[in-house]
Design a protein around this motif. Structure first.
Motif, PDB file in Angstrom:
ATOM      1  N   LYS A 248       0.801  -1.169   0.131  1.00 20.96           N
ATOM      2  CA  LYS A 248       0.000  -0.011  -0.055  1.00 20.96           C
ATOM      3  C   LYS A 248       0.765   1.221  -0.067  1.00 20.96           C
ATOM      4  O   LYS A 248       0.269   2.340  -0.507  1.00 20.96           O
ATOM      5  N   CYS A 249       1.960   1.178   0.396  1.00 21.32           N
ATOM      6  CA  CYS A 249       2.830   2.227   0.560  1.00 21.32           C
ATOM      7  C   CYS A 249       3.213   2.724  -0.880  1.00 21.32           C
ATOM      8  O   CYS A 249       3.824   3.984  -0.896  1.00 21.32           O
ATOM      9  N   PHE A 250       3.095   2.208  -1.856  1.00 17.69           N
ATOM     10  CA  PHE A 250       3.574   2.549  -3.223  1.00 17.69           C
ATOM     11  C   PHE A 250       2.120   2.940  -3.841  1.00 17.69           C
ATOM     12  O   PHE A 250       1.336   2.201  -4.066  1.00 17.69           O
ATOM     13  N   VAL A 251       2.323   4.126  -4.245  1.00 15.04           N
ATOM     14  CA  VAL A 251       0.853   4.893  -4.660  1.00 15.04           C
ATOM     15  C   VAL A 251       1.192   5.162  -5.976  1.00 15.04           C
ATOM     16  O   VAL A 251       2.021   5.954  -6.549  1.00 15.04           O
ATOM     17  N   ARG A 252       0.566   4.558  -6.999  1.00 13.63           N
ATOM     18  CA  ARG A 252       0.411   4.981  -8.219  1.00 13.63           C
ATOM     19  C   ARG A 252      -0.506   6.115  -8.653  1.00 13.63           C
ATOM     20  O   ARG A 252      -1.540   6.246  -8.240  1.00 13.63           O
ATOM     21  N   VAL A 253       0.240   7.070  -9.438  1.00 16.92           N
ATOM     22  CA  VAL A 253      -0.298   8.486  -9.842  1.00 16.92           C
ATOM     23  C   VAL A 253      -0.585   8.414 -11.432  1.00 16.92           C
ATOM     24  O   VAL A 253       0.569   8.455 -11.874  1.00 16.92           O
ATOM     25  N   GLU A 254      -1.551   8.566 -11.778  1.00 19.86           N
ATOM     26  CA  GLU A 254      -1.524   8.938 -13.314  1.00 19.86           C
ATOM     27  C   GLU A 254      -1.100  10.125 -13.816  1.00 19.86           C
ATOM     28  O   GLU A 254      -1.158  11.309 -12.977  1.00 19.86           O
TER      29      GLU A 254
ATOM     30  N   VAL B  45       0.314  12.754 -17.250  1.00 17.39           N
ATOM     31  CA  VAL B  45      -0.070  12.910 -18.611  1.00 17.39           C
ATOM     32  C   VAL B  45       0.784  11.939 -19.405  1.00 17.39           C
ATOM     33  O   VAL B  45       0.123  11.565 -20.643  1.00 17.39           O
ATOM     34  N   LYS B  46       1.978  11.742 -18.950  1.00 11.02           N
ATOM     35  CA  LYS B  46       3.120  10.905 -19.696  1.00 11.02           C
ATOM     36  C   LYS B  46       2.476   9.566 -19.245  1.00 11.02           C
ATOM     37  O   LYS B  46       3.227   8.619 -20.089  1.00 11.02           O
ATOM     38  N   GLY B  47       1.914   9.027 -18.365  1.00 18.07           N
ATOM     39  CA  GLY B  47       1.722   7.659 -18.071  1.00 18.07           C
ATOM     40  C   GLY B  47       1.463   7.624 -16.573  1.00 18.07           C
ATOM     41  O   GLY B  47       0.409   8.317 -16.109  1.00 18.07           O
ATOM     42  N   ALA B  48       2.248   6.888 -16.116  1.00 19.42           N
ATOM     43  CA  ALA B  48       1.903   6.998 -14.534  1.00 19.42           C
ATOM     44  C   ALA B  48       3.151   6.856 -13.854  1.00 19.42           C
ATOM     45  O   ALA B  48       4.148   6.514 -14.095  1.00 19.42           O
ATOM     46  N   VAL B  49       3.174   7.503 -12.567  1.00 22.87           N
ATOM     47  CA  VAL B  49       4.363   7.529 -11.856  1.00 22.87           C
ATOM     48  C   VAL B  49       3.976   7.022 -10.448  1.00 22.87           C
ATOM     49  O   VAL B  49       3.050   6.690  -9.941  1.00 22.87           O
ATOM     50  N   TRP B  50       4.994   6.333  -9.739  1.00 19.59           N
ATOM     51  CA  TRP B  50       5.026   5.775  -8.456  1.00 19.59           C
ATOM     52  C   TRP B  50       5.471   6.639  -7.422  1.00 19.59           C
ATOM     53  O   TRP B  50       6.490   7.095  -7.591  1.00 19.59           O
TER      54      TRP B  50
ATOM     55  N   GLN C  36      -6.209   1.824  -6.924  1.00 16.06           N
ATOM     56  CA  GLN C  36      -7.549   1.594  -5.732  1.00 16.06           C
ATOM     57  C   GLN C  36      -6.825   1.249  -4.553  1.00 16.06           C
ATOM     58  O   GLN C  36      -7.526   1.899  -3.574  1.00 16.06           O
ATOM     59  N   LYS C  37      -5.771   0.768  -4.598  1.00 14.89           N
ATOM     60  CA  LYS C  37      -5.190   0.638  -3.214  1.00 14.89           C
ATOM     61  C   LYS C  37      -4.707   1.770  -2.351  1.00 14.89           C
ATOM     62  O   LYS C  37      -4.541   1.875  -1.248  1.00 14.89           O
ATOM     63  N   SER C  38      -4.641   2.748  -3.251  1.00 17.37           N
ATOM     64  CA  SER C  38      -4.069   3.995  -2.748  1.00 17.37           C
ATOM     65  C   SER C  38      -5.412   4.778  -1.859  1.00 17.37           C
ATOM     66  O   SER C  38      -6.559   4.613  -2.338  1.00 17.37           O
ATOM     67  N   PRO C  39      -4.984   5.084  -0.506  1.00 14.99           N
ATOM     68  CA  PRO C  39      -6.412   5.159   0.249  1.00 14.99           C
ATOM     69  C   PRO C  39      -7.075   6.591   0.066  1.00 14.99           C
ATOM     70  O   PRO C  39      -8.219   6.423  -0.365  1.00 14.99           O
TER      71      PRO C  39
END
Length: 747
Positions: free
Chosen positions: A530-536, A538-543, A652-655
């Motif tokens: 859970k500690c890794f949050v994926r963030v969308e 413009v270029k794709g996604a970053v963690w 989704q796992k990002s709270p």
DNA sequence: TAAAAATTAAACACCG
DNA sequence: TCGGTGTTTAATTTTT
């Protein structure tokens, strides 16, 4: 850090170095006075006094060093008071402070020396350092003794005074002799290192034979960075050695004129000089070796010309940088400007100092490494040697979580007897000798780094950065730890998957193979934790890393001690950036709307923008579905973790986003005329909501939505967000109280 | 020794 | 279709 520590150590080690230079000039003066027999009736032996003398000179040199302009240790106010001795200007020039970190790095990066050469050099250096240490200790003792004796002679008669003076004079002369011998030893070291330097600088010695050893200094124009005074002193230094020779003190390798004049070099440098006998190690080189090396060197330099001093059309002679159109012109320039004269000699000496300091530094670092390894593997209380295969780094790093000075070295204590310790006999002295055979293969041995009790990973990797980078050794850290570190290392605390991969391969040689395995593991870990949050983006996604969650995973009790900024700042930061980038808001997007100050996420925000540390502690509720309704914000204005608009854009796992958006804000920011996507709209809406509810009379000043109200159905929603008031301290207090309560709740 | 955590492998889906 | 990315499950290994 490396640079910092390097310069520090160099600075320290330069003390004795420059002390020697100082002594040299003293000796110079003394020798001109002539010398007398060492007959003395003093109860203090001549040798003891010599040591005292040396010690005093050493201290004088140190004091001078402290006064060097540009030295970090300078004490500008006392410049005139604290000069008990005349100290040559050359000390200033020899000071490592004149070496820029870039220069050091350049030299270090050249790495022309073979491991064997370096090894030999290091051994020499270590021995020299050891000897210096012993000498200093001895001086100290002698000084104490002398002090006692001086106390006994506090009221001497006139005759006794004269006797004493004479005696001191004799002692001084004798001391100068000894000092000189020491200097010779020092210079021998230098000479050898100069060989290496020459090899590095290939071509330095290919200077055409100069006019010889002129008796008078050729006062040419000083090169950049060298004052006339410095040059003059350099000349003094150089010529003083000549004087010594004339006075019958034969030596080898003291001055560069000896080294540089190729016609005589072989015979000169191969002479075994008397001082070597005083030197317990004598560099570990036989004269024959020197001769061989030298002769081969000349061949080498002859073949390669002087291209090491020429590059990009510029003469690379230290402090020169003259532009030379072609190699021919460069050679011309070299012959005319950098011929074998005193200036060049002096500059060469300086360069030798540079190299020597670097080598000393390398030696120290290696010593430290060996000490660390010895410490970690030679524990007398060690219950039993590990029956398992050798895993040097694992056992090493497992227990180096804590500084060696720290008593609660938990992984090493008998409470964890299972901690495998590699027997010393198996321990390689230096990492570079680690062979793949001594390294566990993938999956065969996993000795993970304990997350608990650990310092930041960066501080653990950093000292061994080169090691991991080059040795094919599996780092004893979990994937999660490594991934987090990768992200933390990044500029914006966010990385794409590919960038994480790159970090792995860049940082650890081990991950340059078996890519399929560990990449899968990385992805698996990113998704799993859970500690890794994926963030969308413009270029794709970053963690990004949810530090709170990460710490919670390690130790739930640690969470409450985290600085507020370490919570969801990174995730929000990334998401907001993403959104802002998406909405083409350069003003906000580029300047760091969320400045998570403590972790240095994005650098400083300009005054007009949202900034500040996020509030502490909003416990995340995991895997909550996004409702997307602001109605789920509670009456206090706290957002319910489950219903943050932020979750729209993170996995989704990002709270949730947390209510860390802003605590203080000054000025205003305008957002207008932008095109809103649903995501960014959610974010801005959320911001606005927080601003107009939670912070409306509080930390964040009032926010007015101008023009049109937010309309979720409106894809093009121009608006302005205006804030006006400064935050108030009283309200900050309230917030602190509030956060305190939250902290308690979490327990 | 059991539980927890980490690792590895693999299947599958989504997307450009 | 393919490769990269992300999620999930399961088996295994290692640590606590």
């Amino acid at each position: 850090m490396m640079q910092e520590s390097a310069s520090e150590t160099i600075s320290n080690s330069s003390m004795s170095q420059n002390g020697m230079s100082t002594l040299s000039s003293q000796l110079d003066a003394g020798s001109r006075d002539g010398r007398s027999s060492g007959d003395t009736s003093s109860e203090v032996s001549t040798v003891e006094l010599l040591h005292l003398q040396q010690q005093q000179a050493l201290q004088a040199a140190r004091q001078l060093l402290l006064q060097q302009p540009g030295s970090g240790l300078k004490s500008p106010k006392n410049n005139d008071k604290q000069r008990p001795l005349q100290v040559p200007v050359s000390v200033a020039m020899m000071s490592p402070q004149v070496i820029t970190p870039q220069q050091m790095q350049q030299i270090l990066q050249q790495q022309v020396l073979s491991p064997q050469q370096l090894q030999a050099l290091l051994q020499q250096q270590q021995a020299v350092m050891l000897q210096q240490q012993h000498l200093q200790e001895f001086y100290k003792k002698q000084q104490e003794q002398l002090h006692l004796q001086l106390l006994q002679q506090q009221h001497p008669s006139k005759q006794a005074k004269e006797q004493q003076q004479q005696q001191q004079h004799q002692q001084q002369l004798a001391a100068q002799q000894l000092v000189f011998q020491q200097q010779l030893l020092q210079m021998q070291q230098l000479q050898q290192q100069q060989h290496l330097l020459s090899m590095q600088r290939q071509g330095l010695l290919s200077l055409p034979p100069g006019p010889g050893q002129s008796a008078l200094p050729a006062q040419t124009l000083p090169p950049a960075g060298l004052s006339p005074a410095e040059l003059q002193q350099l000349w003094k230094d150089v010529t003083s050695s000549h004087t010594m020779e004339d006075n019958g003190l034969k030596h080898s390798g003291l001055d560069l004129s000896t080294t540089n004049s190729s016609s005589t070099t072989s015979s000169t440098t191969s002479k075994a000089s008397p001082p070597i006998a005083h030197h317990p190690i004598s560099n570990g080189q036989s004269p024959a070796v020197n001769t061989r090396r030298e002769s081969s060197l000349h061949e080498e330099t002859g073949a390669l010309h002087s291209h090491s001093l020429y590059g990009h059309g510029v003469c690379k002679w230290p402090g020169c940088e003259s532009i030379c159109e072609d190699f021919g012109q460069f050679l011309k320039h070299l012959n005319s400007e950098h011929a074998l004269d005193d200036r060049s000699t002096a500059q060469c000496r300086v360069q030798m100092q540079v190299v020597q300091q670097l080598e000393i530094q390398l030696s120290k670092e290696r010593e430290r490494l060996q000490a660390m390894m010895a410490h970690l593997h030679m524990r007398p209380s060690e219950p039993k040697p590990s029956p398992k295969p050798l895993n040097l780094v694992s056992s090493m790093t497992m227990s180096k979580n804590l500084p060696s000075v720290s008593p609660p070295n938990l992984p090493q204590t008998p409470t964890t007897p299972t901690t495998p310790i590699t027997p010393l006999s198996q321990m390689p002295q230096v990492p570079s000798v680690l062979s793949p055979a001594s390294v566990p293969s993938m999956g065969a041995m996993r000795r993970r780094h304990s997350d608990k009790y650990s310092m930041p990973l960066s501080s653990e990797i950093a000292p061994n950065y080169e090691f991991y980078k080059n040795a094919d050794v599996r780092p004893p850290f979990t994937y999660a730890t490594l991934i987090r570190q990768a992200i933390m290392d990044s500029k914006d605390m966010q990385l794409t998957l590919n960038e994480i991969y790159s970090w792995f391969t860049r940082t650890f040689a081990y991950f340059r193979r078996n890519a399929a395995t560990w990449k899968n593991a990385v992805r698996h870990n990113l998704s799993l934790h859970k500690c890794f949050v994926r963030v969308e983006n413009v270029k794709g996604a970053v963690w990004t890393v949810d530090e709170m969650e990460y710490q919670k995973r390690r130790s739930p009790t640690l969470v409450k001690n985290l600085p507020p900024s370490l919570g969801y700042g990174a995730a929000l930061n990334a998401s907001l950036q993403a959104a802002l980038a998406e909405t083409s808001l350069p003003l906000l997007g580029n300047t760091g709307l969320m400045n998570s100050s403590a972790s240095g996420l994005m650098g400083a925000s300009p005054p007009g923008l949202l900034s500040g540390s996020p509030p502490t502690l909003l416990q995340s509720s995991t895997h909550d579905e996004l409702n997307g309704s602001l109605e789920h914000l509670d009456t206090n204005g706290h957002s319910s973790p489950a219903y943050s608009p932020h979750a729209h854009m993170v996995s989704q796992k990002s709270p949730y986003i947390g209510d860390y958006v802003c605590q203080q804000q000054v000025g205003c920011a305008f957002v207008s005329g932008c095109s809103w996507t649903s995501t960014s709209r959610w974010q801005m809406l959320y911001l606005l909501y927080m601003a107009t509810t939670k912070w409306k009379n509080c930390v964040l000043p009032p926010v007015h939505v101008k023009e049109e109200p937010l309309n979720m159905d409106d894809d093009d929603c121009p608006m302005s967000l205006v804030t006006t008031a400064d935050h108030s301290p009283e309200l900050d207090e309230e917030r602190e109280l509030e956060e305190g309560n939250l902290s308690e709740d979490l327990e």
